[in-house]
Design a protein around this motif. Sequence first.
Motif, PDB file in Angstrom:
ATOM      1  N   VAL A   6       0.859  -1.166   0.000  1.00 62.36           N
ATOM      2  CA  VAL A   6       0.000   0.000   0.000  1.00 62.36           C
ATOM      3  C   VAL A   6       0.903   1.225   0.000  1.00 62.36           C
ATOM      4  O   VAL A   6       1.909   1.266   0.717  1.00 62.36           O
ATOM      5  CB  VAL A   6      -0.955  -0.005   1.223  1.00 62.36           C
ATOM      6  CG1 VAL A   6      -0.185   0.021   2.529  1.00 62.36           C
ATOM      7  CG2 VAL A   6      -1.939   1.144   1.161  1.00 62.36           C
ATOM      8  N   PRO A   7       0.635   2.234  -0.846  1.00 58.97           N
ATOM      9  CA  PRO A   7       1.528   3.400  -0.894  1.00 58.97           C
ATOM     10  C   PRO A   7       1.429   4.223   0.385  1.00 58.97           C
ATOM     11  O   PRO A   7       0.354   4.383   0.962  1.00 58.97           O
ATOM     12  CB  PRO A   7       1.014   4.186  -2.100  1.00 58.97           C
ATOM     13  CG  PRO A   7      -0.411   3.759  -2.259  1.00 58.97           C
ATOM     14  CD  PRO A   7      -0.462   2.334  -1.819  1.00 58.97           C
ATOM     15  N   GLY A   8       2.556   4.728   0.821  1.00 59.24           N
ATOM     16  CA  GLY A   8       2.569   5.552   2.022  1.00 59.24           C
ATOM     17  C   GLY A   8       3.978   5.829   2.487  1.00 59.24           C
ATOM     18  O   GLY A   8       4.950   5.618   1.742  1.00 59.24           O
ATOM     19  N   THR A  17      10.320   1.727  13.975  1.00 64.40           N
ATOM     20  CA  THR A  17       9.226   2.354  13.239  1.00 64.40           C
ATOM     21  C   THR A  17       8.190   2.807  14.262  1.00 64.40           C
ATOM     22  O   THR A  17       7.627   1.985  14.986  1.00 64.40           O
ATOM     23  CB  THR A  17       8.592   1.366  12.254  1.00 64.40           C
ATOM     24  OG1 THR A  17       9.581   0.934  11.317  1.00 64.40           O
ATOM     25  CG2 THR A  17       7.432   2.022  11.504  1.00 64.40           C
ATOM     26  N   VAL A  18       7.964   4.114  14.344  1.00 66.85           N
ATOM     27  CA  VAL A  18       7.071   4.662  15.373  1.00 66.85           C
ATOM     28  C   VAL A  18       5.789   5.254  14.784  1.00 66.85           C
ATOM     29  O   VAL A  18       4.932   5.725  15.525  1.00 66.85           O
ATOM     30  CB  VAL A  18       7.795   5.724  16.217  1.00 66.85           C
ATOM     31  CG1 VAL A  18       9.007   5.115  16.918  1.00 66.85           C
ATOM     32  CG2 VAL A  18       8.213   6.923  15.364  1.00 66.85           C
ATOM     33  N   GLY A  19       5.655   5.238  13.472  1.00 67.10           N
ATOM     34  CA  GLY A  19       4.441   5.757  12.858  1.00 67.10           C
ATOM     35  C   GLY A  19       4.407   5.472  11.374  1.00 67.10           C
ATOM     36  O   GLY A  19       5.439   5.149  10.768  1.00 67.10           O
ATOM     37  N   TYR A  20       3.214   5.574  10.798  1.00 68.89           N
ATOM     38  CA  TYR A  20       3.088   5.387   9.359  1.00 68.89           C
ATOM     39  C   TYR A  20       1.825   6.083   8.871  1.00 68.89           C
ATOM     40  O   TYR A  20       0.889   6.325   9.634  1.00 68.89           O
ATOM     41  CB  TYR A  20       3.056   3.905   8.984  1.00 68.89           C
ATOM     42  CG  TYR A  20       1.875   3.153   9.549  1.00 68.89           C
ATOM     43  CD1 TYR A  20       0.681   3.052   8.833  1.00 68.89           C
ATOM     44  CD2 TYR A  20       1.946   2.548  10.799  1.00 68.89           C
ATOM     45  CE1 TYR A  20      -0.404   2.374   9.348  1.00 68.89           C
ATOM     46  CE2 TYR A  20       0.854   1.865  11.335  1.00 68.89           C
ATOM     47  CZ  TYR A  20      -0.309   1.773  10.605  1.00 68.89           C
ATOM     48  OH  TYR A  20      -1.390   1.101  11.119  1.00 68.89           O
ATOM     49  N   ALA A  21       1.815   6.394   7.600  1.00 65.21           N
ATOM     50  CA  ALA A  21       0.638   6.956   6.939  1.00 65.21           C
ATOM     51  C   ALA A  21       0.505   6.274   5.587  1.00 65.21           C
ATOM     52  O   ALA A  21       1.511   6.021   4.926  1.00 65.21           O
ATOM     53  CB  ALA A  21       0.786   8.465   6.760  1.00 65.21           C
ATOM     54  N   TYR A  22      -0.718   5.959   5.188  1.00 65.17           N
ATOM     55  CA  TYR A  22      -0.913   5.332   3.883  1.00 65.17           C
ATOM     56  C   TYR A  22      -2.043   6.037   3.144  1.00 65.17           C
ATOM     57  O   TYR A  22      -2.895   6.678   3.752  1.00 65.17           O
ATOM     58  CB  TYR A  22      -1.200   3.840   4.012  1.00 65.17           C
ATOM     59  CG  TYR A  22      -2.461   3.479   4.740  1.00 65.17           C
ATOM     60  CD1 TYR A  22      -3.662   3.283   4.053  1.00 65.17           C
ATOM     61  CD2 TYR A  22      -2.462   3.307   6.126  1.00 65.17           C
ATOM     62  CE1 TYR A  22      -4.819   2.939   4.719  1.00 65.17           C
ATOM     63  CE2 TYR A  22      -3.617   2.966   6.812  1.00 65.17           C
ATOM     64  CZ  TYR A  22      -4.799   2.776   6.102  1.00 65.17           C
ATOM     65  OH  TYR A  22      -5.944   2.447   6.773  1.00 65.17           O
ATOM     66  N   LEU A  32      -5.762  10.322   1.969  1.00 65.44           N
ATOM     67  CA  LEU A  32      -4.875   9.908   3.054  1.00 65.44           C
ATOM     68  C   LEU A  32      -5.735   9.110   4.025  1.00 65.44           C
ATOM     69  O   LEU A  32      -6.421   9.659   4.876  1.00 65.44           O
ATOM     70  CB  LEU A  32      -4.244  11.121   3.731  1.00 65.44           C
ATOM     71  CG  LEU A  32      -3.212  10.855   4.828  1.00 65.44           C
ATOM     72  CD1 LEU A  32      -2.083   9.975   4.299  1.00 65.44           C
ATOM     73  CD2 LEU A  32      -2.650  12.161   5.357  1.00 65.44           C
ATOM     74  N   ALA A  33      -5.709   7.790   3.869  1.00 64.03           N
ATOM     75  CA  ALA A  33      -6.711   6.934   4.494  1.00 64.03           C
ATOM     76  C   ALA A  33      -6.385   6.539   5.920  1.00 64.03           C
ATOM     77  O   ALA A  33      -7.269   6.099   6.658  1.00 64.03           O
ATOM     78  CB  ALA A  33      -6.904   5.674   3.648  1.00 64.03           C
TER      79      ALA A  33
END
Length: 270
Positions: A6-8, A17-22, A32-33
């Motif tokens: 999934v793109p992000g 890794t402390v966060g992510y956005a996809y 921005l889901a």
Amino acid sequence: MERRGVPGVALRIETRTVGYAYYVISGRLGVLAGLDLSPAWAGTEAAETLVQAAIHRLRQHNLTRIESPFLSFDCAWLLPAFEADGFRTFWREFLRLDLDERLDKRLEPPKRLPSIQLEPWRSTHLPEAAAIMQAAYDGEADTEMSVLYRTVEGCRLVLEQILHQRNSGVPVDRASVFVRHRGQGVGFIVITEIAPQQGHLAQVAVLPAYQRQGIGHLLLNYSLSQLAALEFATLSLIVSRCNARAFGLYQAMGFQAVLAFPVFAWEPEI
């Protein structure tokens, strides 16, 4: 995730890794889901960097609109982060009703209006429901939050996501219903189950010409009576804060506010 990717963007601090956005891209629309952060990093400069990086990635696709509708539990720092990038902020309310409280008073038998027919929800109702939904949302703030509400095709996509992709839980057919008046479809309600015995009002709409005539109340009463028969414990929903009429109806029926959260939208200035 079924496409194995999934793109992000991900936020890493040293080796963690402390966060992510996809995000999802459909034509010239970017959504921005989702955005999640370890609590220790929410509201920090690193968190703002994650938001900026996700927006930057989206804008590289030459989009004409970006929406960010995800539900946030820690939102105070998000407003300046998005608004600094030109996004508009809209507030939504998550409400919940305890079906065990004063059950006998709230779940009175649904009252039928003259010439009104209730039909159990079927997949064949989808085209009519999409048209009703678009008419109901026309000119409302929800069309500023989501471009899908502006067209019949977009509303149909929203309903298909609810019913088939189950992004709002598993449909509860017995508690979902379509309303006709002298053969014409005028309203509907779709209920889902988001956790065991936890219902969610995924979508409800009434044609503008039939609003303020008790049909919305009729739909809710019907669904609540069916959920009670199925021994559901709660019913939740999400409503736009600026939709005072709907918000007032839900409060009058006993729904309690649980969480307020912002959603964001961006379109280039003309």
